[in-house]
Design a protein around this motif. Structure first.
Motif, PDB file in Angstrom:
ATOM      1  N   LEU A 147      10.357  49.052  34.027  1.00  0.00           N
ATOM      2  CA  LEU A 147       9.432  48.266  33.190  1.00  0.00           C
ATOM      3  C   LEU A 147       7.985  48.707  33.422  1.00  0.00           C
ATOM      4  CD1 LEU A 147       9.091  45.875  31.182  1.00  0.00           C
ATOM      5  CD2 LEU A 147       8.522  44.495  33.174  1.00  0.00           C
ATOM      6  N   ARG A 148       7.652  48.918  34.686  1.00  0.00           N
ATOM      7  CA  ARG A 148       6.288  49.330  35.027  1.00  0.00           C
ATOM      8  C   ARG A 148       5.922  50.633  34.306  1.00  0.00           C
ATOM      9  NH1 ARG A 148       2.432  48.922  39.370  1.00  0.00           N
ATOM     10  NH2 ARG A 148       1.689  50.990  39.889  1.00  0.00           N
ATOM     11  N   PHE A 149       6.825  51.629  34.394  1.00  0.00           N
ATOM     12  CA  PHE A 149       6.555  52.920  33.734  1.00  0.00           C
ATOM     13  C   PHE A 149       6.539  52.763  32.216  1.00  0.00           C
ATOM     14  CE2 PHE A 149       8.385  54.942  37.757  1.00  0.00           C
ATOM     15  CZ  PHE A 149       7.129  55.253  38.243  1.00  0.00           C
ATOM     16  N   LYS A 150       7.467  51.949  31.717  1.00  0.00           N
ATOM     17  CA  LYS A 150       7.532  51.701  30.280  1.00  0.00           C
ATOM     18  C   LYS A 150       6.190  51.110  29.801  1.00  0.00           C
ATOM     19  CE  LYS A 150      10.034  51.598  26.682  1.00  0.00           C
ATOM     20  NZ  LYS A 150      10.655  52.761  26.101  1.00  0.00           N
ATOM     21  N   ASN A 151       5.681  50.142  30.558  1.00  0.00           N
ATOM     22  CA  ASN A 151       4.394  49.520  30.195  1.00  0.00           C
ATOM     23  C   ASN A 151       3.231  50.493  30.268  1.00  0.00           C
ATOM     24  OD1 ASN A 151       5.546  47.086  29.653  1.00  0.00           O
ATOM     25  ND2 ASN A 151       5.107  46.175  31.665  1.00  0.00           N
ATOM     26  N   GLN A 152       3.419  51.549  31.065  1.00  0.00           N
ATOM     27  CA  GLN A 152       2.363  52.568  31.137  1.00  0.00           C
ATOM     28  C   GLN A 152       2.513  53.592  30.014  1.00  0.00           C
ATOM     29  OE1 GLN A 152       2.883  54.046  35.155  1.00  0.00           O
ATOM     30  NE2 GLN A 152       1.816  52.321  36.071  1.00  0.00           N
ATOM     31  N   GLY A 153       3.516  53.384  29.169  1.00  0.00           N
ATOM     32  CA  GLY A 153       3.684  54.242  27.994  1.00  0.00           C
ATOM     33  C   GLY A 153       4.651  55.404  28.188  1.00  0.00           C
ATOM     34  N   TYR A 154       5.395  55.393  29.279  1.00  0.00           N
ATOM     35  CA  TYR A 154       6.332  56.492  29.527  1.00  0.00           C
ATOM     36  C   TYR A 154       7.713  56.214  28.935  1.00  0.00           C
ATOM     37  CZ  TYR A 154       2.931  58.185  32.932  1.00  0.00           C
ATOM     38  OH  TYR A 154       1.804  58.644  33.536  1.00  0.00           O
ATOM     39  N   LYS A 155       8.406  57.302  28.618  1.00  0.00           N
ATOM     40  CA  LYS A 155       9.792  57.187  28.168  1.00  0.00           C
ATOM     41  C   LYS A 155      10.673  57.287  29.419  1.00  0.00           C
ATOM     42  CE  LYS A 155      13.017  59.139  24.915  1.00  0.00           C
ATOM     43  NZ  LYS A 155      13.393  60.201  24.019  1.00  0.00           N
ATOM     44  N   VAL A 156      11.455  56.234  29.653  1.00  0.00           N
ATOM     45  CA  VAL A 156      12.180  56.114  30.921  1.00  0.00           C
ATOM     46  C   VAL A 156      13.689  56.239  30.718  1.00  0.00           C
ATOM     47  CG1 VAL A 156      12.538  54.631  32.944  1.00  0.00           C
ATOM     48  CG2 VAL A 156      10.383  54.477  31.659  1.00  0.00           C
ATOM     49  N   LEU A 157      14.336  56.993  31.599  1.00  0.00           N
ATOM     50  CA  LEU A 157      15.791  57.105  31.555  1.00  0.00           C
ATOM     51  C   LEU A 157      16.365  56.793  32.933  1.00  0.00           C
ATOM     52  CD1 LEU A 157      17.838  59.696  29.662  1.00  0.00           C
ATOM     53  CD2 LEU A 157      18.418  59.331  32.029  1.00  0.00           C
ATOM     54  N   LEU A 158      17.372  55.925  32.969  1.00  0.00           N
ATOM     55  CA  LEU A 158      17.978  55.560  34.249  1.00  0.00           C
ATOM     56  C   LEU A 158      19.335  56.244  34.396  1.00  0.00           C
ATOM     57  CD1 LEU A 158      17.241  51.692  34.309  1.00  0.00           C
ATOM     58  CD2 LEU A 158      15.785  53.603  35.032  1.00  0.00           C
ATOM     59  N   SER A 159      19.675  56.572  35.638  1.00  0.00           N
ATOM     60  CA  SER A 159      20.958  57.223  35.907  1.00  0.00           C
ATOM     61  C   SER A 159      21.824  56.308  36.761  1.00  0.00           C
ATOM     62  CB  SER A 159      20.699  58.546  36.645  1.00  0.00           C
ATOM     63  OG  SER A 159      21.917  59.063  37.111  1.00  0.00           O
ATOM     64  N   ALA A 160      23.004  55.946  36.248  1.00  0.00           N
ATOM     65  CA  ALA A 160      23.877  54.995  36.954  1.00  0.00           C
ATOM     66  C   ALA A 160      24.685  55.711  38.037  1.00  0.00           C
ATOM     67  CB  ALA A 160      24.781  54.292  35.952  1.00  0.00           C
ATOM     68  N   GLY A 161      23.973  56.146  39.053  1.00  0.00           N
ATOM     69  CA  GLY A 161      24.593  56.942  40.121  1.00  0.00           C
ATOM     70  C   GLY A 161      25.366  56.123  41.142  1.00  0.00           C
ATOM     71  N   ASP A 162      25.319  54.794  41.048  1.00  0.00           N
ATOM     72  CA  ASP A 162      26.176  53.997  41.928  1.00  0.00           C
ATOM     73  C   ASP A 162      27.481  53.729  41.199  1.00  0.00           C
ATOM     74  OD1 ASP A 162      27.484  52.309  43.599  1.00  0.00           O
ATOM     75  OD2 ASP A 162      26.019  50.677  43.521  1.00  0.00           O
ATOM     76  N   THR A 163      28.443  54.624  41.412  1.00  0.00           N
ATOM     77  CA  THR A 163      29.740  54.463  40.734  1.00  0.00           C
ATOM     78  C   THR A 163      30.736  53.827  41.698  1.00  0.00           C
ATOM     79  OG1 THR A 163      30.400  56.651  41.473  1.00  0.00           O
ATOM     80  CG2 THR A 163      29.373  56.517  39.303  1.00  0.00           C
ATOM     81  N   PHE A 164      30.247  53.519  42.905  1.00  0.00           N
ATOM     82  CA  PHE A 164      31.123  53.039  43.970  1.00  0.00           C
ATOM     83  C   PHE A 164      31.359  51.530  43.869  1.00  0.00           C
ATOM     84  CE2 PHE A 164      31.334  51.176  48.279  1.00  0.00           C
ATOM     85  CZ  PHE A 164      32.513  51.732  48.711  1.00  0.00           C
ATOM     86  N   ARG A 165      30.277  50.779  43.677  1.00  0.00           N
ATOM     87  CA  ARG A 165      30.401  49.324  43.701  1.00  0.00           C
ATOM     88  C   ARG A 165      30.805  48.801  42.324  1.00  0.00           C
ATOM     89  NH1 ARG A 165      27.207  44.877  43.091  1.00  0.00           N
ATOM     90  NH2 ARG A 165      25.318  46.050  42.622  1.00  0.00           N
TER      91      ARG A 165
END
Ligand SMILES: Nc1nc2c(ncn2[C@@H]2O[C@H](COP(=O)(O)OP(=O)(O)OP(=O)(O)O)[C@@H](O)[C@H]2O)c(=O)[nH]1
Ligand SMILES: [Mg+2]
Length: 329
Positions: A147-165
C-alpha cells in the motif's frame, strides 16, 4: 452578509474542519502511542526512584534492571550505563539522566536509520525478498508495504512464495486486493523458487516498479528453511539477471531476545539489507531494537505498529528515541 461573504466564511469553516479532523498523526505521535508500554515501564519506575533522592549507585542498579526488562539485553544495557556514568559523575537529576540516555541511544540508532524506499535511479523492477521465522508478521508487513509503495505511485507486484503454510497464498491475495497490487501465485505445496522466478519474470514483462516476495517461515533452526531461502534468492536473481535489491528480515518485537537471536542467525546465512521490527504496539520490550542495532549493526528500516494496513512507520531515530524516553516531540 452578502452572497460572497457567506461563501467566503463557509469555505474558511470547511477548511478549518478538514484541518482539525483529517490530519494524520505525525511520526512522533505514532511512536509515542506504539511505544506506550515500554515508555511507561522505563519512566514510571525512574520517576518513582528519583522521588527517593537516590544515590548514583541506586540509580545504576535500578536502571540496569529497567533496561534489561525493556529487553535491551545485558550487553547493551551495561554499555549504556557505562557511558552514562562517564557523563554523570556527581548528582543526577531525572531530566539529566533522560537527556543523556537520549544522546547515547540516539548514537546507537541514528547510523542505522534507513527507511525502506525505492531510490529514484533504481533498476526496474526493484525486488525485495522478505524473510523471517513463522508468525513474525511477514505477510502483513508485505501488505502494508504494498500500500505504501502504491500510494507513492508505484506499480506493485507480490509473489506468493509461502507455499508451505495452508492459507498463506490466500492471505497474501487478500492483502494484494486491499493494497491494489498484482500477485503471482502457484498452488499450495509448489516450489517457492519457481513461484518467485515467475513473479520476477512477470514483474519485468508487466513493467512493475517493485516486486515483493513473501516466503515461508518455519523455524530458523531447521537448516532446510535456510537452504530453501537461499535457493529462492538464487533462482530469483537468475530471473532478474542481477542481485536482489533488498533482503529484509521481519522480527517480532514481543519475542524480545529471541528476535536478536533470529537476526543473528539470518544475517549469518543471507546478506540482509535491513530489519523490519513488528508488533512494537503490543509490547514493553521495545528496547530490543536498541540491542539489535547495537550488536548487529543492521539497518532498521520500518516498524510495525498494529495489524491494520496503515500501521507501518518508517524508522526515524530521533522521534523513536524521544517517544521511548517520554521526552516531548
Ligand atoms: N499488533 C500487531 N500485530 C501484528 C503486526 N504485524 C503483524 N501482526 C499480526 O501478527 C500475526 C502474524 O502475522 P503474519 O503476517 O501472518 O505473519 P507471517 O510472518 O507471515 O507468518 P507465517 O506466514 O506463518 O510465517 C497476525 O495476526 C498479524 O495481524 C504489528 O505490527 N502489530
Ligand atoms: Mg506469512
Amino acid at each position: 452578509m452578502n452572497f460572497w461573504e457567506i461563501g467566503f466564511w463557509a469555505l474558511i469553516f470547511a477548511l478549518a474542519i478538514q484541518n482539525s479532523s483529517g490530519k494524520k498523526p505525525g511520526l512522533f505521535d505514532r511512536f509515542k502511542k506504539g511505544l506506550e508500554k515500554t515508555q511507561k515501564l522505563l519512566n514510571t519506575n525512574l520517576s518513582e526512584l528519583f522521588k527517593t533522592n537516590p544515590t548514583l549507585r541506586q540509580i545504576r542498579e535500578q536502571l540496569e534492571e529497567l533496561l534489561i526488562t525493556a529487553d535491551l539485553g545485558v550487553k547493551t544495557s551495561f554499555k549504556l550505563i557505562e557511558e552514562l556514568e562517564r557523563k554523570i559523575k556527581k548528582e543526577a537529576e531525572l531530566e539529566l539522566v533522560r537527556r543523556e540516555l537520549y544522546q547515547i541511544i540516539l548514537g546507537i540508532l541514528k547510523p542505522l536509520e534507513k527507511p525502506l524506499e525505492i531510490p529514484p535511479d533504481a533498476n526496474k523492477p526493484f525486488v525485495i525478498m522478505v524473510v523471517g521465522v513463522n508468525g513474525t508478521g511477514k505477510t502483513t508487513t508485505i501488505g502494508k508495504l504494498a500500500l505504501r509503495f502504491k500510494n507513492q505511485g508505484y506499480k506493485v507486484l507480490l509473489s506468493a512464495g509461502d507455499t508451505f503454510r495452508a492459507a498463506g497464498i490466500e492471505q497474501l491475495e487478500e492483502w494484494a486486493k486491499r493494497a491494489g497490487a498484482d500477485i503471482v501465485k502457484h498452488k499450495e505445496g509448489a516450489d517457492p523458487g519457481a513461484v518467485c522466478f515467475d513473479a520476477v519474470k512477470a514483474g519485468i514483462s508487466r513493467g512493475a516498479d517493485v516486486v515483493i516476495m513473501d516466503t515461508a517461515g518455519r523455524l530458523h533452526t531447521k537448516t532446510p528453511l535456510m537452504e530453501e531461502l537461499k535457493k529462492v534468492k538464487r533462482v530469483s536473481e537468475k530471473a532478474l539477471g542481477r542481485a536482489l535489491d533488498e533482503i529484509i528480515l521481519v522480527v517480532d518485537a514481543t519475542t524480545g531476545q529471541n528476535a536478536l537471536q533470529q537476526a543473528k542467525t539470518f544475517s549469518h546465512q543471507l546478506e540482509l539489507t535491513g530489519i523490519i521490527l513488528t508488533k512494537l504496539d503490543g509490547t514493553a520490550k521495545g528496547g530490543i531494537i536498541i540491542a539489535i542495532a547495537d550488536q548487529l549493526q543492521i539497518p532498521i528500516r520500518m516498524v510495525g505498529l498494529g495489524e491494520g494496513i496503515e500501521d507501518l512507520a518508517e524508522f526515524r531515530a530521533e522521534e523513536f528515541t524521544r517517544a521511548l524516553l517520554g521526552l516531548s516531540g
